[in-house]
Scaffold this active site. Structure first.
Site, mmCIF file in Angstrom:
data_model
loop_
_atom_site.group_PDB
_atom_site.id
_atom_site.type_symbol
_atom_site.label_atom_id
_atom_site.label_comp_id
_atom_site.label_asym_id
_atom_site.label_seq_id
_atom_site.Cartn_x
_atom_site.Cartn_y
_atom_site.Cartn_z
ATOM 1 N N LYS A 158 4.245 9.909 8.409
ATOM 2 C CA LYS A 158 3.912 9.490 9.782
ATOM 3 C C LYS A 158 4.834 10.136 10.831
ATOM 4 O O LYS A 158 4.637 11.282 11.179
ATOM 5 C CB LYS A 158 3.877 7.973 9.870
ATOM 6 C CG LYS A 158 2.762 7.390 8.951
ATOM 7 C CD LYS A 158 2.474 5.940 9.207
ATOM 8 C CE LYS A 158 1.552 5.309 8.197
ATOM 9 N NZ LYS A 158 0.139 5.394 8.491
ATOM 10 N N TYR A 177 0.859 -1.185 0.000
ATOM 11 C CA TYR A 177 0.000 0.000 0.000
ATOM 12 C C TYR A 177 0.892 1.231 0.000
ATOM 13 O O TYR A 177 1.756 1.387 0.868
ATOM 14 C CB TYR A 177 -0.910 -0.001 1.232
ATOM 15 C CG TYR A 177 -1.862 1.180 1.251
ATOM 16 C CD1 TYR A 177 -2.959 1.211 0.391
ATOM 17 C CD2 TYR A 177 -1.654 2.254 2.104
ATOM 18 C CE1 TYR A 177 -3.829 2.303 0.385
ATOM 19 C CE2 TYR A 177 -2.514 3.340 2.115
ATOM 20 C CZ TYR A 177 -3.603 3.359 1.250
ATOM 21 O OH TYR A 177 -4.462 4.432 1.248
ATOM 22 N N ASP A 192 9.259 2.835 0.000
ATOM 23 C CA ASP A 192 8.188 3.515 0.704
ATOM 24 C C ASP A 192 8.385 3.232 2.192
ATOM 25 O O ASP A 192 8.012 2.168 2.699
ATOM 26 C CB ASP A 192 6.831 2.984 0.211
ATOM 27 C CG ASP A 192 5.664 3.547 1.018
ATOM 28 O OD1 ASP A 192 5.911 4.217 2.041
ATOM 29 O OD2 ASP A 192 4.511 3.304 0.630
HETATM 30 N N1 HOZ Z 1 -3.637 3.914 5.656
HETATM 31 C C1 HOZ Z 1 -3.596 3.810 7.065
HETATM 32 C C2 HOZ Z 1 -3.213 2.456 7.523
HETATM 33 N N2 HOZ Z 1 -2.236 1.779 6.811
HETATM 34 C C3 HOZ Z 1 -4.891 4.136 7.709
HETATM 35 C C4 HOZ Z 1 -5.031 5.565 7.908
HETATM 36 C C5 HOZ Z 1 -6.183 6.001 8.790
HETATM 37 O O1 HOZ Z 1 -7.252 5.437 8.767
HETATM 38 O O2 HOZ Z 1 -5.986 6.956 9.486
#
Ligand code: HOZ
Length: 420
Positions: free
Chosen positions: A265, A142, A237
């Site tokens: 993050k 992802y 990533d």
């Molecule tokens: N894409 C995030 C987890 N891999 C989730 C982000 C969220 O819901 O804050």
């Protein structure tokens, strides 16, 4: 009507699905999502006053725990000095230097606002530099929600059973190739066949969006090798793994130097902030120096920069605490795998608990996991004051503030759940 029902109804009436990001709706585990009012250290507090030990940590950023005093102070002073300038400030330079200290492969850096933006911009840059079109990613990987990545995507796409998104043009998806993670043969075959057309290979060096899956020995080396021999760019990533697998991310731990790195993050200390960086001659292809365009009004925002800087400064001393807390939790949970069909993976300050005893190396192996048991586990933990990631496909995170009390309670509750 209970407070909880009321807020849920209100949320669902005005926010799509009641959320602003799909995994938060907790569809994979059932029940109501948690509505969080405030957070401190290793805990979040719900709107109805319940306290939870938090292993979601805003999906990774809060490596120092919530509302860390130094980050709070930095953000408060930043806000008092003005929240956005739309021109370069000293803090951007300082944070970029700090990031480069952790990630020497980032000779030059561009700040953006989200991991999606970082990855989307990195592949545009790879395409611009190489004048090629094809991007390679791994099944279940992802990289945010840009069109090119929503092909066999992990995270929420996987949780909701929609790894390919509606709305992505066929012509865009056609330029994304997908192969299984950790499959060196598939990687070599693809590059043999299509190498001269491949602009970039993007990989989460430790996969964190299809469960937490470690790279097999030789896999990341193979990624580097096929890129070197084909002229494609290797893009790590590290939005999730950066500052977490080790302070210098997965690239420091596994000693592989990518051409481009995407970060997010932790880098913004809990504020919207991300970055991509890499070799100088590649980054010089970006506007205003080069022909690849990318821009952003709030990019390099001073509040995010100063919170990020405070976070990275504190991380120098606090990373080891977060790491030893994770190691203690994982070590104790692993003893349970002698008696129960579970496995616990660790990558620095991240961990994953899978309900299977089968080896897991890629997305199709994840089919061995018991999703229903996971849903029951999530609810059990929640009802005992522990908030874990609401999907088996998501990683869990720890902070420097998770102490022995948190770990003891977590181990006890998981033991109780398994032996019930
Ligand atoms: N894409 C995030 C987890 N891999 C989730 C982000 C969220 O819901 O804050």
């Amino acid at each position: 009507m209970s407070t909880q029902t009321h807020i849920q109804e209100k949320a669902e009436s005005i926010l799509v699905g009641g959320v602003n990001s799909p995994v938060r709706a907790c569809k994979a585990v059932g029940g109501d999502p948690i509505y969080i009012q405030k957070a401190k250290g290793p805990h979040v507090f719900s709107n109805t006053g319940e306290k939870y030990i938090d292993y979601v940590l805003s999906w990774g950023p809060m490596i120092l725990g919530h509302a860390h005093p130094e980050v709070v102070l930095a953000a408060q002073s930043a806000v008092a000095d003005g929240t956005s300038f739309g021109a370069t400030c000293e803090w951007e330079i300082q944070l970029a230097e700090a990031v480069q200290g952790f990630f020497p492969s980032c000779e030059q850096i561009r700040f953006v606002n989200s991991g999606t933006e970082a990855c989307m911009s990195a592949i545009r840059l790879a395409r611009g530099v190489t004048q090629r079109e094809v991007i390679v990613k791994f099944e279940g990987g992802y990289h945010g929600h840009a069109d090119s990545f929503l092909v066999a995507a992990g995270s929420g796409s996987l949780t909701l059973g929609q790894p390919d998104s509606a709305g992505v043009l066929k012509s865009t998806a056609e330029n994304t190739r997908v192969i299984p993670y950790n499959d060196i043969d598939a990687l070599e075959q693809l590059f043999q066949k299509e190498g001269p057309r491949i602009a970039g290979l993007i990989v989460e060096p430790v996969a964190g969006n299809m469960g937490l899956i470690l790279p097999q020995p030789g896999f990341l080396e193979a990624c580097r090798r096929v890129c070197d021999s084909s002229g494609a760019l290797l893009i790590f990533d590290e939005v999730m793994t950066g500052f977490r697998v080790s302070p210098g991310g997965a690239q420091a731990k596994y000693q592989i130097q990518p051409d481009l790195t995407c970060l997010g993050k932790v880098i913004g200390g809990g504020f919207p902030c991300a970055a991509y960086g890499g070799r100088k001659e590649i980054m010089a292809q970006l506007a205003p120096l080069g022909p690849v365009y990318q821009a952003g009004t709030l990019s390099g925002n001073p509040v995010a920069m100063r919170a990020g800087l405070a976070t990275l400064n504190a991380l120098e001393t606090e990373f080891d605490q977060a790491l030893s807390a994770t190691t203690e939790l994982v070590t104790r949970l692993r003893t349970l795998s002698d008696s129960y069909p579970i496995q616990v993976n660790q990558a620095g300050t991240m961990f994953g608990l899978l309900f299977t005893d089968q080896p897991i190396q890629n997305l199709s192996d994840m089919g061995h996991c018991d999703l229903q048991k996971f849903a029951r586990y999530f609810q059990y933990m929640k009802s005992n004051g522990i908030y874990v990631a609401p999907s088996q496909y998501e990683a869990n995170f720890m902070s420097s503030q998770h102490d022995k009390t948190c770990i003891d309670h977590t181990v006890n509750m998981i033991t109780q759940f398994l032996s019930a």
